[in-house]
Design an enzyme around this catalytic site. Structure first.
Site, PDB file in Angstrom:
ATOM      1  N   ASP A  47       0.857  -1.177   0.000  1.00  0.00           N
ATOM      2  CA  ASP A  47       0.000   0.000   0.000  1.00  0.00           C
ATOM      3  C   ASP A  47       0.901   1.237   0.000  1.00  0.00           C
ATOM      4  O   ASP A  47       1.854   1.324   0.786  1.00  0.00           O
ATOM      5  CB  ASP A  47      -0.888  -0.009   1.237  1.00  0.00           C
ATOM      6  CG  ASP A  47      -1.775   1.219   1.308  1.00  0.00           C
ATOM      7  OD1 ASP A  47      -2.701   1.308   0.510  1.00  0.00           O
ATOM      8  OD2 ASP A  47      -1.516   2.084   2.164  1.00  0.00           O
ATOM      9  N   ILE A  48       0.630   2.174  -0.889  1.00  0.00           N
ATOM     10  CA  ILE A  48       1.444   3.388  -0.978  1.00  0.00           C
ATOM     11  C   ILE A  48       0.809   4.455  -0.086  1.00  0.00           C
ATOM     12  O   ILE A  48      -0.339   4.849  -0.316  1.00  0.00           O
ATOM     13  CB  ILE A  48       1.531   3.888  -2.438  1.00  0.00           C
ATOM     14  CG1 ILE A  48       2.133   2.800  -3.337  1.00  0.00           C
ATOM     15  CG2 ILE A  48       2.357   5.167  -2.520  1.00  0.00           C
ATOM     16  CD1 ILE A  48       3.522   2.344  -2.947  1.00  0.00           C
ATOM     17  N   ASP A 141      -0.943  18.792 -12.484  1.00  0.00           N
ATOM     18  CA  ASP A 141      -0.331  18.599 -13.804  1.00  0.00           C
ATOM     19  C   ASP A 141       1.113  19.091 -13.798  1.00  0.00           C
ATOM     20  O   ASP A 141       1.373  20.239 -14.097  1.00  0.00           O
ATOM     21  CB  ASP A 141      -1.144  19.349 -14.854  1.00  0.00           C
ATOM     22  CG  ASP A 141      -0.646  19.113 -16.272  1.00  0.00           C
ATOM     23  OD1 ASP A 141       0.133  18.166 -16.477  1.00  0.00           O
ATOM     24  OD2 ASP A 141      -1.032  19.890 -17.156  1.00  0.00           O
ATOM     25  N   GLU A 175       7.596  18.490 -21.222  1.00  0.00           N
ATOM     26  CA  GLU A 175       6.417  17.840 -21.805  1.00  0.00           C
ATOM     27  C   GLU A 175       5.417  18.882 -22.267  1.00  0.00           C
ATOM     28  O   GLU A 175       4.782  18.729 -23.319  1.00  0.00           O
ATOM     29  CB  GLU A 175       5.782  16.910 -20.766  1.00  0.00           C
ATOM     30  CG  GLU A 175       4.623  16.054 -21.290  1.00  0.00           C
ATOM     31  CD  GLU A 175       3.250  16.701 -21.141  1.00  0.00           C
ATOM     32  OE1 GLU A 175       2.258  16.097 -21.567  1.00  0.00           O
ATOM     33  OE2 GLU A 175       3.158  17.842 -20.602  1.00  0.00           O
ATOM     34  N   GLU A 176       5.285  19.947 -21.482  1.00  0.00           N
ATOM     35  CA  GLU A 176       4.288  20.973 -21.786  1.00  0.00           C
ATOM     36  C   GLU A 176       4.597  21.733 -23.073  1.00  0.00           C
ATOM     37  O   GLU A 176       3.744  22.443 -23.599  1.00  0.00           O
ATOM     38  CB  GLU A 176       4.162  21.952 -20.615  1.00  0.00           C
ATOM     39  CG  GLU A 176       3.707  21.319 -19.302  1.00  0.00           C
ATOM     40  CD  GLU A 176       2.246  20.888 -19.319  1.00  0.00           C
ATOM     41  OE1 GLU A 176       1.612  20.980 -20.390  1.00  0.00           O
ATOM     42  OE2 GLU A 176       1.746  20.458 -18.272  1.00  0.00           O
ATOM     43  N   ASP A 204       0.050  10.836 -15.891  1.00  0.00           N
ATOM     44  CA  ASP A 204      -0.016  12.281 -16.114  1.00  0.00           C
ATOM     45  C   ASP A 204      -1.371  12.775 -15.617  1.00  0.00           C
ATOM     46  O   ASP A 204      -2.401  12.419 -16.192  1.00  0.00           O
ATOM     47  CB  ASP A 204       0.146  12.556 -17.616  1.00  0.00           C
ATOM     48  CG  ASP A 204       0.294  14.035 -17.940  1.00  0.00           C
ATOM     49  OD1 ASP A 204       0.148  14.871 -17.030  1.00  0.00           O
ATOM     50  OD2 ASP A 204       0.555  14.350 -19.116  1.00  0.00           O
ATOM     51  N   HIS A 304      -3.563  24.124 -16.143  1.00  0.00           N
ATOM     52  CA  HIS A 304      -2.659  25.122 -16.727  1.00  0.00           C
ATOM     53  C   HIS A 304      -2.917  26.532 -16.183  1.00  0.00           C
ATOM     54  O   HIS A 304      -2.722  27.514 -16.904  1.00  0.00           O
ATOM     55  CB  HIS A 304      -2.742  25.103 -18.257  1.00  0.00           C
ATOM     56  CG  HIS A 304      -2.030  23.937 -18.871  1.00  0.00           C
ATOM     57  ND1 HIS A 304      -1.861  23.797 -20.226  1.00  0.00           N
ATOM     58  CD2 HIS A 304      -1.439  22.850 -18.312  1.00  0.00           C
ATOM     59  CE1 HIS A 304      -1.198  22.679 -20.470  1.00  0.00           C
ATOM     60  NE2 HIS A 304      -0.940  22.084 -19.313  1.00  0.00           N
TER      61      HIS A 304
END
Length: 518
Positions: A47-48, A141, A175-176, A204, A304
C-alpha cells in the site's frame, strides 16, 4: 499534460518519430460490486501511503513558491524539482542519471533512476513529466504523477521487493512544450536499448479535483480515435483494470491521442499504458452519476492555471492511482509463472459447456454460447466486442450482431452456462483466472448482473458485477480468485448474466479461463 492538438494514429507516427506523439482524453470510474481480492502476484505490491505522496507535492509547491511560482522548462524551479527527486532516490540506492537536452534556447533535463536488480534486458519503465507550465506550480499537472511514481520507486527498497525485470523510473522535462524530454530520450536510444524496454507506463494528472478514472485503451476495445497501442499494450490496460476491479471501481477507456509522454514510445513500437483523471474536458451528467463529482464542470478547472496548487488535489483519486501504479509495476515486473495449469479453456474448440444446465433460465434472447462475436453498439457505446482476448472465439451472450444492437442482447431475465466437471488437486494454492466484460446502457439497474461462481460441495464467487444507471461500454478486464477452499473436489464453473429490470442492451463475455496450482 500538454494542450489538446489533433494527432495522427500511432501507426502513422511510426514513420515520423521525430515529429509528434500521442496520449489521453477523459472517461471515468465508480464502485460496481463488493471489493474482491486483486489478482495475486508472486509478491504483493505494498500500500502506498497517501501522506508520503502528498509530502512530495508539498515540496514541489515550496519549490515553485521559491522560484517565481512555477517549475517550467528552463526555469530554476524545474531544476530544483529534479534535484529534490534525485536526492530522494540516491538516498535509497537507485542509480540516477540526469540527461540534458536543449529546446527553445534553454537547457532541459530528464531524470532517470534504475533499481540495480532484475534482468537488464527486460525493463519496465515508469514515467511522468515533471515540468509545469509557466503560469502555475503544476501540482496536479503533473506533480501528482511525479510524486506518485516517486513514492512507488521508494517502496521498492523499503518493501524488500526483488523484481524479475529491471525497474526504471523517469521524470521527463518540457512535456508541456511538446513532449520534448521523452522524445529526446526515445530518439537517442539505440535499437538494442529500445528492445530492452518491454513496457512503458505513463502517469499524467492522477489527482484531478473532479476526478474520473481513465485507463489508456491499449486494445482499442472502445473503437475510438488512434487505434490500439503496440502489442503488449492490452496487457498493461488489463493489469490496471484488474486492480480497479478489485477495489470496486470501474474504469473507462481513454484514447492514445497524443497529449502525453507515451507518444514517443508508441511511435517506436514499445507497449504503453497508464492512468489519467481528466484535464479540461467536461464531466457529463452520466459520469457524475457514475462516480460522483460535479456534472458540467471540468475534471480540473485549474488546468494550466496558477490555481493548480496543493489545494487542487483529489486525495481519493491520488491514493487510488498511487496504489494502482504500485500494483501494475509489481505485477509486470514479475515473470515467474503463477503455477501449473490444472485446467484451461480458450473456447477455440467446443469442450462441453452446457447452457441452462438446471432448466431454469428465463432470458428470451441473448443466451450464452461459444461463438465468434460480432461488434454491436448503440448511441456511441460499444456493447458487444468483436475482438476476443485470444483466438477467434469466446463465451458470449448472443454472438451475432443482427439488424440492431438489441437483436441478440440479453432480454427477459437470466441466462446461465456451466463448464464440464474439473477435478481439483488436494494440495497447493488453487487460483481461477479469466477475462470478462459486462456492457449495458444507462437504463440498467443493480438488478442486472454478471456473476461467475465455482461450485463444489460449497460455492466460491469469483466475480459479481452489477449494473449501474450509466452507459457501460464493453472492455476486457482480468479477474482472479483463490479457490483453494475447494481443494480435492470435483467442481464446475457456473456463469450467469441477467437483464432483470428494464431492457438495457445487456451484453457479456468471458474468455481464457484457467485454473492453476502453485
Amino acid at each position: 499534460m500538454r494542450p489538446r492538438t489533433p494527432r495522427p494514429v500511432w501507426s502513422t507516427v511510426l514513420a515520423v518519430v521525430a515529429a509528434t506523439a500521442l496520449t489521453a482524453t477523459a472517461a471515468a470510474a465508480a464502485p460496481v460490486h463488493p471489493h474482491l481480492a486483486p489478482p495475486s502476484t508472486a509478491v504483493d505490491a505494498p500500500d502506498i501511503p497517501l501522506a508520503n505522496v502528498k509530502a512530495h507535492l508539498t515540496q514541489l509547491q515550496s519549490i515553485a513558491n521559491a522560484n517565481g511560482g512555477n517549475r517550467a522548462h528552463g526555469r530554476p524551479g524545474y531544476l530544483a524539482s529534479v534535484n529534490y527527486l534525485r536526492s530522494q532516490l540516491d538516498a535509497v540506492g537507485y542509480t540516477t542519471t540526469v540527461q540534458s537536452f536543449t529546446y527553445a534556447g534553454a537547457t532541459g533535463y530528464n531524470l532517470l533512476a534504475e533499481w540495480p536488480a532484475g534482468d537488464p534486458d527486460a525493463v519496465v519503465l515508469t514515467g511522468a513529466h515533471l515540468d509545469s507550465v509557466t503560469s502555475g506550480p503544476g501540482i496536479n499537472d503533473n506533480g501528482s504523477g511525479s510524486a506518485a511514481i516517486l513514492e512507488v520507486a521508494l517502496a521498492v527498497p523499503s518493501s524488500g521487493f526483488t523484481p524479475d525485470k529491471r525497474l526504471r523510473f523517469a521524470w521527463w522535462g518540457a512535456e508541456e512544450l511538446g513532449l520534448r524530454g521523452s522524445r529526446h530520450y526515445v530518439n537517442n536510444l539505440s535499437g538494442a536499448e529500445r528492445d530492452r524496454i518491454k513496457q512503458y507506463l505513463n502517469f499524467d494528472m492522477v489527482a484531478s479535483p473532479n476526478a474520473g478514472y481513465f485507463v489508456y485503451d491499449g486494445d482499442d476495445s472502445d473503437g475510438v480515435g488512434a487505434g490500439p497501442g503496440p502489442e503488449g499494450s492490452a496487457e498493461i490496460e488489463q493489469t490496471i483494470q484488474a486492480y480497479y476491479t478489485s477495489i470496486g471501481v470501474t474504469t473507462q477507456g481513454t484514447d492514445f491521442d497524443g497529449r502525453s509522454d507515451y507518444g514517443p514510445f508508441i511511435a517506436v513500437g514499445i507497449p504503453a499504458g497508464g492512468t489519467f483523471t481528466g484535464a479540461e474536458g467536461i464531466k457529463s451528467s452520466a459520469q457524475a452519476a457514475l462516480w460522483g463529482g460535479t456534472a458540467g464542470q471540468a475534471f480540473d478547472s485549474c488546468y494550466h492555471r496558477s490555481c493548480d496548487t496543493t489545494a487542487n488535489v483529489n486525495d481519493t483519486a491520488l491514493d487510488r492511482n498511487a496504489d494502482a501504479i504500485a500494483y501494475t509495476v509489481w505485477e509486470l515486473a514479475q515473470t515467474s509463472p503463477p503455477g501449473d495449469t490444472i485446467w484451461s479453456d480458450t473456447f477455440e474448440t467446443a469442450t462441453g459447456w452446457v447452457v441452462d444446465p438446471a432448466g431454469t433460465d428465463t432470458a428470451t434472447t441473448g443466451a450464452w454460447e461459444r461463438g465468434d462475436p460480432a461488434t454491436t453498439s448503440s448511441s456511441g457505446t460499444t456493447l458487444q466486442l468483436g475482438t476476443t482476448v485470444s483466438g477467434s472465439f469466446d463465451l458470449v451472450t448472443g454472438a451475432a450482431a443482427g439488424s440492431s444492437a438489441g437483436s441478440h442482447d440479453v432480454d427477459g431475465g437470466v441466462t446461465t452456462i456451466q463448464s464440464p466437471a474439473v477435478s481439483l488437486p488436494s494440495t497447493g494454492a488453487l487460483t481461477l483466472s479469466f477475462s470478462w466484460y459486462l456492457a449495458h446502457l444507462s437504463n440498467a439497474t443493480s438488478a442486472d448482473y454478471l456473476r461467475v461462481r465455482v461450485v463444489g460441495s460449497s460455492t466460491v464467487t469469483a466475480l459479481s458485477v452489477t449494473g449501474t444507471a450509466s452507459n457501460r461500454a464493453g472492455s476486457w478486464q482480468l479477474a482472479s480468485t483463490d479457490i483453494s477452499s475447494l481443494s480435492g473436489q470435483t467442481v464446475q464453473i457456473l456463469i450467469d448474466v441477467a437483464d432483470a429490470s428494464n431492457p438495457s442492451l445487456v451484453e457479456a463475455a468471458v474468455d481464457d479461463v484457467r485454473i492453476t496450482q502453485s
